[in-house]
Design an enzyme around this catalytic site. Structure first.
Site, PDB file in Angstrom:
ATOM      1  N   GLY A   1      87.871  72.790  22.227  1.00  0.00           N
ATOM      2  CA  GLY A   1      86.728  73.515  21.548  1.00  0.00           C
ATOM      3  C   GLY A   1      85.579  72.526  21.338  1.00  0.00           C
ATOM      4  O   GLY A   1      84.800  72.902  20.472  1.00  0.00           O
ATOM      5  N   GLY A   2      85.249  71.424  21.967  1.00  0.00           N
ATOM      6  CA  GLY A   2      84.240  70.607  21.994  1.00  0.00           C
ATOM      7  C   GLY A   2      84.169  69.911  20.691  1.00  0.00           C
ATOM      8  O   GLY A   2      83.190  69.465  20.454  1.00  0.00           O
TER       9      GLY A   2
ATOM     10  N   SER B   1      90.457  69.937  26.970  1.00  0.00           N
ATOM     11  CA  SER B   1      89.155  69.554  26.741  1.00  0.00           C
ATOM     12  C   SER B   1      88.993  68.709  25.701  1.00  0.00           C
ATOM     13  O   SER B   1      89.378  67.316  25.744  1.00  0.00           O
ATOM     14  CB  SER B   1      88.558  71.053  26.325  1.00  0.00           C
ATOM     15  OG  SER B   1      87.078  71.031  26.207  1.00  0.00           O
TER      16      SER B   1
END
Length: 861
Positions: A446-447, A530
């Site tokens: 989720g960055g 991610s």
């Protein structure tokens, strides 16, 4: 005609069952009796026959199901004869129960339907019905439903194997699985064929039947040997198209996984019907999956040999060991109520899966603890409800970009947000605390600005015999905030990276508590996608995380770019502390009190609002910073110098990571050639002249494809390859993958194997993003989960249906493609990823004032 014959034979079978039949097993000198209690269970119109032998002495509560098969049911009859007629012929043969009965076991004999009237799945369903019947009537039979084993010889041995494994489970719905299979706790299989009725005269009858039927119901058999030269079926059937279709048809029906029951294989080494190589093949597969097993060769043993006392004791000992039942105690049972750091919790159980959700692993980071390092858990009184996940950490409530991956589907309610969010979740199918299952700790993506631990469930991985943990950690400016006042309060004079400190604190909780859930604290795998992958790389580089994990899996994200430092300004990013001062001024105003105490009073919503006001505050690539404690230097430098935590590592990316982000960027920078040129000028000015050689853009269409390719290489393929290369300086192996499976979602031809699609398959979330999964998707998901758990258990992904996956070295540049084709390759995306490395080297060189080359170890990064 077949149905008429079937109905007549069934009625005859029932008539025979009512008759008292004398059996040699009723001899007075044997310490057991045969009950004239033949049970009929309707399964697809078939009257299933079972017979029960009970010890005359004290029963021990365990049961063994003997599967009568082989030549007794594979001749020209369409149905098996009544079981009582079978027992005299087999009493001294392969299913001799004498020793088991002497030791107090209850023995059930089962006769099932036979080919060609029934297919393998249908026959397996008959046996599943028998197991379920015994389990449901356990009290009546004096049997412990958790102490049931199964044994069989020849084709019965094959069916016993299938009953023990996750056979015939091609559906991820637990209720459907329960109808398809009924697991047992231990298996003994004598010379099991891997093709059921495919040998001898019985096999020839089956082939003749197929020929006469014109190929109807073709080859419903099962073969673990996978085109072995010793495969009798291949010698009899020359129609390669039909044989190929057969293997394709039976593919969903057999799954070996680490939680399969302990299995003893016995095979005669002169068996000319079923070569011992077939049992060796099964043993190899069990070995690769981590299944407890033993292969016992019988010297001079032929197909159908009669076991001597040694073999009978071997079988009984196997069941004694693996059907043993110690009383449940607080010390060895995994119960729903568990005492953990801070107090007692009570979880829930759904379809055999225990779930413990929303467990605090540190004090709430609120008030004076906002931006502080994690503090000890605040103890609670009584039993804390752990049936639902806790609130998610504060994050932006809408938007684009990473919201596509981290947020819920449009139109669905968002979970509650609260700064008191530092909780974790545990999923386990262990029943005992001493099972020492591999532990897999998931770090969500989720960055570093979005996502939560509750987005995905650990069900599928737990079914593969892992204990799964997921955690929340602080996000955005609440989780990655450096400030001079914060540094002054730290004993080492540092600040920032609060989110990574949370993750380390969660791993300490796992070390201290996971054994109570059946997990092994000495075999912990961290894995994430991610920014979760970024987190895994940071933890592998961090001295604070040393010893807290033993394997690392990084998916689609790693910080091998030049990183921000806490107290050093660079041309590409201001220092963490100077950025923190600017952020504080933006929060409260230039003329207001900007002290840390004042900043801690600002509502979380205001923090997120201000974060969006400047690119300097929201560029997640630079949230992770070299702070002097969590990270002593760039992650790339740590890996290049071999200073990372030395654990087996598996990393990779998808083939179409940026299909969605590039579409988003093109709305900001423009589409086609002009948009692509703006992107390269802003991101990679140091290699602007070289880019057209590797990423041509002579037309708008070509430019958009080059944009996707460059963005893929820049943010995903280069860092994952750099991560694998960095493992060259330590002893542990690294494995690189390339995920190319395209989910069946709308517009899949354009989106492809997009960023985040991997998780759909790894966690069995196959209907995400409006996907319509097929059987092929389900099989691929099972394979992927088994591979990840295998790596977590052993540090090596090889085994199962995968071809040989070589470890990555700088010389071989090996990788495995995980897609419609499973195949090994070399030199993934070279030399384009080398160009990215050159760009980062030039940026580091410029950031150092142009004094000499930036070298990470002995090579440029």
């Amino acid at each position: 005609m077949v149905h008429t014959l079937f109905g007549s034979y069934s009625r005859l079978l029932i008539l025979l069952a009512a008759l008292s039949v004398t059996s040699v097993l009723q001899a007075d000198d044997l310490p057991f009796t045969r009950d004239i209690d033949v049970i009929y269970h309707k399964q697809g119109g078939y009257a299933l026959t079972m017979d029960r032998l009970t010890p005359r002495g004290e029963a021990n509560g365990a049961a063994v199901i003997g599967v009568i098969s082989g030549r007794w049911i594979s001749k020209h009859e369409f149905l098996a004869p009544q079981v009582a007629d079978q027992l005299p012929g087999i009493a001294g043969g392969i299913l001799n129960p004498t020793e088991l009965l002497r030791r107090g076991y209850t023995v059930f004999y089962v006769v099932h339907g036979a080919q060609p009237l029934f297919t393998i799945p249908e026959i397996h369903a008959h046996l599943s019905a028998a197991v379920r019947h015994i389990r449901h009537n356990a009290e009546r039979y004096g049997v412990d439903p958790a102490r049931i084993g199964i044994m069989g010889g020849s084709a019965g041995g094959h069916l016993s194997l299938l009953q023990g494994t996750r056979g015939l489970i091609a559906d991820d719905n637990p209720k459907t699985q329960a109808e398809q299979s009924s697991r047992v706790q231990a298996v003994v299989s004598y010379f099991p064929p891997t093709d059921f009725v495919n040998y001898g005269t019985e096999g020839q009858f089956f082939i003749d039947f197929l020929t006469e039927a014109g190929g109807a119901n073709p080859l419903q058999t099962l073969d673990l040997a996978d085109h072995d030269d010793k495969n009798f079926l291949r010698n009899k059937v020359k129609d390669e198209a039909r044989l190929t279709q057969h293997y394709r048809d039976i593919a969903p029906y057999y799954h070996v996984s680490a939680d399969d029951p302990p299995t003893l294989l016995i095979h005669g080494d002169v068996d000319d019907r079923v070569p011992v190589q077939q049992s060796e093949r099964i043993a190899e597969r069990f070995q690769a999956e981590g299944v407890v097993h033993k292969l016992q060769r019988k010297a001079g043993g032929a197909h159908g040999w009669t076991p001597d006392d040694e073999e009978l004791n071997l079988v009984a000992d196997w069941f004694d060991t693996h059907l043993a039942r110690e009383p449940k105690t607080e010390e060895n049972a995994v119960d729903l109520e568990v005492e953990v750091t801070g107090g007692a919790i009570r979880g829930i159980e759904v379809a055999g899966l225990k779930q413990y959700l929303g467990i605090p692993y540190t004090a709430p980071p609120v008030g004076n603890l906002r931006w502080a390092p994690p503090a000890p858990v605040v103890p609670w009184k009584g039993v804390r409800d752990a049936s639902a996940p806790g609130p998610i950490c504060p994050q932006r409530k809408g938007g684009s970009g990473v919201a596509f991956y981290s947020g819920p589907p449009p139109g669905t309610p968002r979970p509650e947000q609260n700064e008191d969010c530092l909780t974790l979740n545990v999923w386990s199918k262990a029943t005992r605390t001493d099972e020492a299952r591999p532990v897999m700790v998931w770090i969500h993506g989720g960055g570093l600005v979005g996502g939560s631990s509750a987005k995905l469930t650990g069900r599928l991985l737990a079914e593969k015999a892992a204990v799964v943990v997921s955690m929340n950690y602080r996000l955005g400016q609440l989780g990655f905030f450096a400030h001079p006042e914060l540094s002054a309060k730290n004993p080492k004079g540092v600040s920032g990276n609060q989110g990574f400190r949370d993750q380390i604190q969660a791993l300490q909780w796992v070390r201290d508590n996971i054994g109570k859930f059946g997990g092994d604290p000495n075999n912990v795998t961290i894995f994430g996608e991610s920014s979760g992958g970024t987190s895994v790389a940071v933890l592998q580089a961090s001295p604070l995380a040393k010893g807290l994990f033993h394997r690392a899996i990084g998916q689609s994200g790693a910080p091998f770019h030049p990183m921000r430092h806490r107290i050093r300004d660079y041309s590409f990013a201001p220092s963490g502390e100077s950025n923190g001062l600017r952020f504080g001024a933006a929060l409260v105003g230039e003329d207001a009190d900007q002290s840390l105490a004042a900043l801690r009073k600002v509502p979380a919503d205001k923090i997120h609002e201000v974060t969006q006001s400047s690119q300097a505050f929201r560029v997640y690539e630079y949230f992770a910073m070299v702070d002097g404690e969590v990270l002593l230097e760039d992650v790339a430098t740590t890996f290049a110098n071999g200073k990372q935590n030395d654990v087996p590592t598996l990393v990779g990316a998808t083939s179409d990571e940026t299909s969605v982000p590039v579409d988003h960027l093109s709305t900001i920078m423009g589409t086609g050639i002009k948009g692509f040129q703006r992107f390269t000028a802003s991101m990679l000015p140091g290699i602007r002249d070289e880019i057209p050689t590797y990423y041509p853009a002579t037309t708008d269409e070509q430019a958009m494809q080059s944009w996707r390719d460059l963005f893929n290489n820049l943010n995903f393929h280069y860092p994952m390859r750099a991560w694998a290369r960095g493992m060259e300086h330590v002893k542990s192996d690294a494995y690189l993958y390339w995920f190319s499976w395209r989910p069946p979602i709308p517009n899949t031809d354009h989106i492809g194997a997009f960023h985040g699609s991997f998780q759909m398959y790894l966690f069995g979330n196959l209907k995400a993003y409006k996907a319509k999964p097929t059987d092929a998707d389900r099989r691929f998901s099972e394979m992927l989960a088994e591979t990840w758990v295998r790596f977590a258990r052993t540090g090596n992904p090889n085994g199962g249906t995968l071809p040989e996956w070589p470890a990555f070295t700088e010389e071989n540049e090996a990788y495995m493609e995980l897609g419609a084709a499973l195949r090994a390759g070399n030199n993934l995306e070279m030399p384009r990823v080398d160009l990215i490395g050159e760009a980062w080297a030039k940026r580091r060189h410029a950031a150092m004032g142009g004094e000499g080359e930036f070298k990470a170890g002995e090579r440029l990064w």
